[in-house]
Design an enzyme around this catalytic site. Structure first.
Site: not given
Length: 220
Positions: A68, A184
């Site tokens: 991320s 994610h």
């Protein structure tokens, strides 16, 4: 996990608490916002240099891993080509800082990074890995992973980065894996999480150590 996959094999692990994180409160986080973002990358490189100077490791044996926003970090470790790392793992990453605000949740991060449609692009472009790749540079091996169903950071970041590396002739050192599930987090369940973790550590061990414990070569 890191214990069985890495530490039990005799390898070392270091957690770098760099500016921009929340470890030491708001001021520590604010010290690397927007035009000061490069401070985070300088801190990370400083940790790497310290490990090398103290003889803990060498550039050929030092890897880094992040996902991320940490993928933006490790993407910059590639693009800044400091010569400090022998392998890089870049997971569900943010890499194109020119268009990040137009993709999925990206607009909500402009307070952190800046608005590339304004004069902020003058500093954003300095830490946009996608825009700082160079054909003449020899990059260390990199594994980029993402998820087709990532609803936070668009998988296009990873795809574009890998495509550009291939266009620049970096195919032999560029590795890519895209999970079709998982959001994610990059994995939908424990089995997939175990696979993604094994994939990363196998890549690092093959690249940095050359072979697994017992002399068996690690295959991806």
């Amino acid at each position: 996990g890191i214990g069985a996959a890495w530490l039990e094999k005799g390898h070392a692990y270091v957690q770098a608490n760099i500016r921009g994180g929340g470890e030491y409160g708001p001021r520590w986080h604010q010290a690397a916002l927007k035009e000061k973002r490069s401070k985070a990358y300088e801190d990370f490189e400083a940790v790497a240099r310290d490990l090398i100077s103290r003889g803990v490791t060498s550039p050929a044996k030092l890897g880094c891993q992040g996902g991320s926003n940490g993928g933006l970090l490790t993407g910059n470790m590639l693009a800044r080509h400091s010569g400090l790392f022998g392998a890089i793992v870049c997971q569900v990453p943010l890499l194109d800082m020119r268009r990040f605000h137009k993709l999925l949740a990206g607009a909500s991060w402009m307070g952190e990074y800046g608005d590339p449609d304004t004069d902020d692009w003058s500093f954003l472009q300095r830490y946009s890995p996608y825009h700082n790749l160079d054909e003449a540079t020899a990059y260390p091996p990199i594994l980029v992973t993402t998820s087709t169903r990532d609803d936070r950071v668009h998988p296009g970041h990873a795809r574009k980065m890998v495509h550009k590396l291939l266009e620049l002739g970096k195919g032999p050192s560029t590795h890519y894996y895209e999970n079709i599930e998982g959001g994610h987090g990059g994995a939908a369940d424990n089995k997939q999480r175990a696979f993604m973790s094994t994939l990363a550590y196998a890549f690092l061990e093959r690249t940095l150590a050359g072979a697994a414990a017992g002399g068996k070569k690690v295959e991806l």
